[in-house]
Design a protein around this motif. Sequence first.
Motif, PDB file in Angstrom:
ATOM      1  N   GLN A   1      -8.028  16.627  28.997  1.00 46.94           N
ATOM      2  CA  GLN A   1      -8.634  17.867  29.492  1.00 46.94           C
ATOM      3  C   GLN A   1      -8.449  17.979  30.993  1.00 46.94           C
ATOM      4  O   GLN A   1      -8.650  17.017  31.730  1.00 46.94           O
ATOM      5  CB  GLN A   1     -10.143  17.889  29.187  1.00 46.94           C
ATOM      6  CG  GLN A   1     -10.885  19.079  29.794  1.00 46.94           C
ATOM      7  CD  GLN A   1     -12.401  18.969  29.675  1.00 46.94           C
ATOM      8  OE1 GLN A   1     -12.917  18.291  28.779  1.00 46.94           O
ATOM      9  NE2 GLN A   1     -13.126  19.622  30.582  1.00 46.94           N
ATOM     10  N   PHE A   2      -8.054  19.162  31.462  1.00 45.81           N
ATOM     11  CA  PHE A   2      -8.219  19.517  32.867  1.00 45.81           C
ATOM     12  C   PHE A   2      -9.002  20.824  32.896  1.00 45.81           C
ATOM     13  O   PHE A   2      -9.428  21.338  31.844  1.00 45.81           O
ATOM     14  CB  PHE A   2      -6.874  19.602  33.612  1.00 45.81           C
ATOM     15  CG  PHE A   2      -5.974  20.731  33.190  1.00 45.81           C
ATOM     16  CD1 PHE A   2      -6.056  21.979  33.787  1.00 45.81           C
ATOM     17  CD2 PHE A   2      -5.007  20.532  32.205  1.00 45.81           C
ATOM     18  CE1 PHE A   2      -5.215  23.024  33.415  1.00 45.81           C
ATOM     19  CE2 PHE A   2      -4.160  21.568  31.822  1.00 45.81           C
ATOM     20  CZ  PHE A   2      -4.268  22.817  32.426  1.00 45.81           C
ATOM     21  N   ASP A   3      -9.235  21.379  34.058  1.00 44.09           N
ATOM     22  CA  ASP A   3     -10.165  22.495  34.171  1.00 44.09           C
ATOM     23  C   ASP A   3      -9.572  23.633  35.004  1.00 44.09           C
ATOM     24  O   ASP A   3      -8.941  23.384  36.035  1.00 44.09           O
ATOM     25  CB  ASP A   3     -11.471  22.027  34.812  1.00 44.09           C
ATOM     26  CG  ASP A   3     -12.070  20.835  34.073  1.00 44.09           C
ATOM     27  OD1 ASP A   3     -12.697  21.066  33.026  1.00 44.09           O
ATOM     28  OD2 ASP A   3     -11.878  19.679  34.513  1.00 44.09           O
ATOM     29  N   LEU A   4      -9.794  24.851  34.527  1.00 39.87           N
ATOM     30  CA  LEU A   4      -9.404  26.056  35.256  1.00 39.87           C
ATOM     31  C   LEU A   4     -10.203  27.220  34.676  1.00 39.87           C
ATOM     32  O   LEU A   4     -10.213  27.425  33.459  1.00 39.87           O
ATOM     33  CB  LEU A   4      -7.910  26.340  35.137  1.00 39.87           C
ATOM     34  CG  LEU A   4      -7.405  27.560  35.913  1.00 39.87           C
ATOM     35  CD1 LEU A   4      -7.511  27.330  37.422  1.00 39.87           C
ATOM     36  CD2 LEU A   4      -5.963  27.900  35.532  1.00 39.87           C
ATOM     37  N   PHE A   5     -10.870  27.970  35.535  1.00 40.09           N
ATOM     38  CA  PHE A   5     -11.685  29.089  35.071  1.00 40.09           C
ATOM     39  C   PHE A   5     -10.830  30.064  34.265  1.00 40.09           C
ATOM     40  O   PHE A   5      -9.664  30.329  34.606  1.00 40.09           O
ATOM     41  CB  PHE A   5     -12.321  29.807  36.257  1.00 40.09           C
ATOM     42  CG  PHE A   5     -13.670  29.261  36.634  1.00 40.09           C
ATOM     43  CD1 PHE A   5     -14.763  30.106  36.774  1.00 40.09           C
ATOM     44  CD2 PHE A   5     -13.859  27.894  36.841  1.00 40.09           C
ATOM     45  CE1 PHE A   5     -16.012  29.610  37.118  1.00 40.09           C
ATOM     46  CE2 PHE A   5     -15.101  27.393  37.180  1.00 40.09           C
ATOM     47  CZ  PHE A   5     -16.187  28.248  37.327  1.00 40.09           C
ATOM     48  N   ASP A   6     -11.439  30.595  33.193  1.00 44.85           N
ATOM     49  CA  ASP A   6     -10.668  31.461  32.303  1.00 44.85           C
ATOM     50  C   ASP A   6     -10.370  32.826  32.899  1.00 44.85           C
ATOM     51  O   ASP A   6      -9.704  33.664  32.264  1.00 44.85           O
ATOM     52  CB  ASP A   6     -11.366  31.603  30.951  1.00 44.85           C
ATOM     53  CG  ASP A   6     -12.753  32.206  31.047  1.00 44.85           C
ATOM     54  OD1 ASP A   6     -13.117  32.694  32.131  1.00 44.85           O
ATOM     55  OD2 ASP A   6     -13.484  32.184  30.035  1.00 44.85           O
ATOM     56  N   THR A   7     -10.816  33.077  34.127  1.00 47.95           N
ATOM     57  CA  THR A   7     -10.415  34.294  34.843  1.00 47.95           C
ATOM     58  C   THR A   7      -8.988  34.183  35.372  1.00 47.95           C
ATOM     59  O   THR A   7      -8.409  35.179  35.809  1.00 47.95           O
ATOM     60  CB  THR A   7     -11.367  34.545  36.020  1.00 47.95           C
ATOM     61  OG1 THR A   7     -11.460  33.353  36.813  1.00 47.95           O
ATOM     62  CG2 THR A   7     -12.761  34.922  35.534  1.00 47.95           C
ATOM     63  N   LEU A   8      -8.447  32.973  35.343  1.00 52.72           N
ATOM     64  CA  LEU A   8      -7.085  32.732  35.811  1.00 52.72           C
ATOM     65  C   LEU A   8      -6.191  32.383  34.617  1.00 52.72           C
ATOM     66  O   LEU A   8      -6.595  31.648  33.711  1.00 52.72           O
ATOM     67  CB  LEU A   8      -7.066  31.605  36.844  1.00 52.72           C
ATOM     68  CG  LEU A   8      -7.821  31.925  38.142  1.00 52.72           C
ATOM     69  CD1 LEU A   8      -8.041  30.671  38.972  1.00 52.72           C
ATOM     70  CD2 LEU A   8      -7.080  32.982  38.951  1.00 52.72           C
ATOM     71  N   LYS A   9      -4.976  32.897  34.630  1.00 49.20           N
ATOM     72  CA  LYS A   9      -4.059  32.743  33.511  1.00 49.20           C
ATOM     73  C   LYS A   9      -3.124  31.555  33.734  1.00 49.20           C
ATOM     74  O   LYS A   9      -2.557  31.385  34.817  1.00 49.20           O
ATOM     75  CB  LYS A   9      -3.229  34.020  33.345  1.00 49.20           C
ATOM     76  CG  LYS A   9      -2.204  33.960  32.223  1.00 49.20           C
ATOM     77  CD  LYS A   9      -1.368  35.229  32.175  1.00 49.20           C
ATOM     78  CE  LYS A   9      -0.296  35.128  31.095  1.00 49.20           C
ATOM     79  NZ  LYS A   9       0.559  36.370  31.059  1.00 49.20           N
ATOM     80  N   ILE A  10      -2.954  30.760  32.699  1.00 43.47           N
ATOM     81  CA  ILE A  10      -1.972  29.671  32.736  1.00 43.47           C
ATOM     82  C   ILE A  10      -0.666  30.199  32.141  1.00 43.47           C
ATOM     83  O   ILE A  10      -0.647  30.708  31.010  1.00 43.47           O
ATOM     84  CB  ILE A  10      -2.465  28.452  31.932  1.00 43.47           C
ATOM     85  CG1 ILE A  10      -3.721  27.866  32.579  1.00 43.47           C
ATOM     86  CG2 ILE A  10      -1.360  27.398  31.833  1.00 43.47           C
ATOM     87  CD1 ILE A  10      -4.367  26.771  31.757  1.00 43.47           C
ATOM     88  N   SER A  11       0.410  30.098  32.898  1.00 44.13           N
ATOM     89  CA  SER A  11       1.708  30.553  32.375  1.00 44.13           C
ATOM     90  C   SER A  11       2.405  29.443  31.596  1.00 44.13           C
ATOM     91  O   SER A  11       3.072  29.701  30.588  1.00 44.13           O
ATOM     92  CB  SER A  11       2.601  31.047  33.508  1.00 44.13           C
ATOM     93  OG  SER A  11       2.796  30.031  34.470  1.00 44.13           O
TER      94      SER A  11
END
Length: 552
Positions: free
Chosen positions: A84-94
């Motif tokens: 697991q890593f973390d990134l707010f779902d307001t930002l898109k992972i390409s």
Amino acid sequence: MKVARFLISLALLSFFKNQSQAQFLPGKNVFTHADTLRGRLSPLRACYDVNFYHLDVRFDIDNRYISGSNRIKFTAMRDFSKLQFDLFDTLKISKVIYRDKEVPYTREANAVFIMLPVSIKKGQQDEFTVFYSGYPTVTQRAPRDGGIVFSKDSLGKPFVATACEGTGASIWWPNKDHLSDEPDSMLISISVPKGLQEVSNGRLRLVTDLKDGYTRFDWFVGNPINNYNVAVNIGDFTHINDSYNGVKGKLSLDYWPLKYNEVKAKRIFSRNVKTMLQTYEHWFGPYPFYSDGYKLVETPYPAMEHQSAISYGGFLKGIPPNELKGGNDAEGWDFIIVHESAHEWFGNNITAKDLADAWIHEAFGTYAESLFLETLYGRQAGLQHIYQNRQNIANDAPVVAPYQVNQMGSGDMYAKGAVVLNMIRCIISDDEKWRGILRGLNEKFYHQTVTYENIVSYLTEKSGVDLAPMFSQYLHYKNLPLLEFVNKDGILNCRWISDVRGFTMPVLVRKKGGNYQLIRPSSNFNPVGINGVSKENVELDSLDFYVGVITD
């Protein structure tokens, strides 16, 4: 400066502290699965230890849009194939790249899970890179609310900065967003519109004209750094160089105010920074980041302790907020510099493993203010500072919050925490021993993350006093301990009434007009042991000790 003059400006100091406190998430009693994903060091996070980040982000300021990547190098702590890593779902992972190939991922709340095509073996070093973009959370109330501040300076030029302590660094960049894991080093590459400067943590390695209207600034951090300390500061800055001859040699001092604040910066920073460093190196030991230097960077919000790049918003009010004015400038001090710089030792050098123990950062950071004032104006000024700060204590909730849910406790961690540390100093009654303990903390836990037990056990061992009941009462419960006095057969007895079973804490009392003596009450009534003292004439050292007293 006289103590009376010092007290006049404490109302201003109190106001600014309320505005600049770290980001709190108070009053939450029901926690969701998302809170656990963010706050818990789960097996999918504990399986790997981060060694290095290369964060590379472009800021489209006009559109308040960011895009970039983070390369994450790690060491496997056990065999695994999922993490697991973390990134707010307001930002898109390409995409997520592992060994030159995309790997699948899933998202749940603000957590991201990736499946690797091979099993990583314990001890193996490896890496993956996350590419992302989007519109990050914009905050108007930094640092109290996490996100990015997109603003303009008084000349209408862009003025941008990050602040994300309580919320988490994953609000704007992908990482293993847990305080227990800090990269050993980090490269921060930030691209900004041409004509602006960008200042981050560590040392500037390279400035590159990208030929597309953007300039990239590469900053290298050579020491462990917690994620919320990673900072971006964009503006029309000027650069002021200075240096300090510290206990480990020459320490570079770099100041980055907006250009039109250069004169103010030179006056205020030169007056405060070196005295602060001298004071803290005396009490806490060497500045922990000589290789990365010391920086103050002007920001469009009040303050934040970003490691080696402290955010300074003191110019927002036209004069430094909470600068205590004496007869001349030499008698003033600047709260932002004094408080936020203390976090280089407590918060950045020594970092709590869990946000629930943010008191480790703020209690020592607030207590440090009193040591600075003591250095300038004498012990009484330092004591008065701690005493007056009690007006900020609400006793509304425990200072230590629930663990593993990314929660901070009561804001009492500032003033109440400082009171506790001052009481320990009084109980020890040996300033050289106390200084050795404070310096020893920074030596033993140098560049480490720690727990509540680490700090309390160390203070207990080195002081020779069992401090566990005291810390438990003041930090785990909202109530103050009560010291009850009663006359029995002509002899004054006392006991503690507390939430902690078997609570004990030495305290200074005296017969009115006499000398204070250290007594050691327990939860049972025992004689006070001071000749001639009675319920009618007993006095507690209320300047140094913060307790309730019952004499009825």
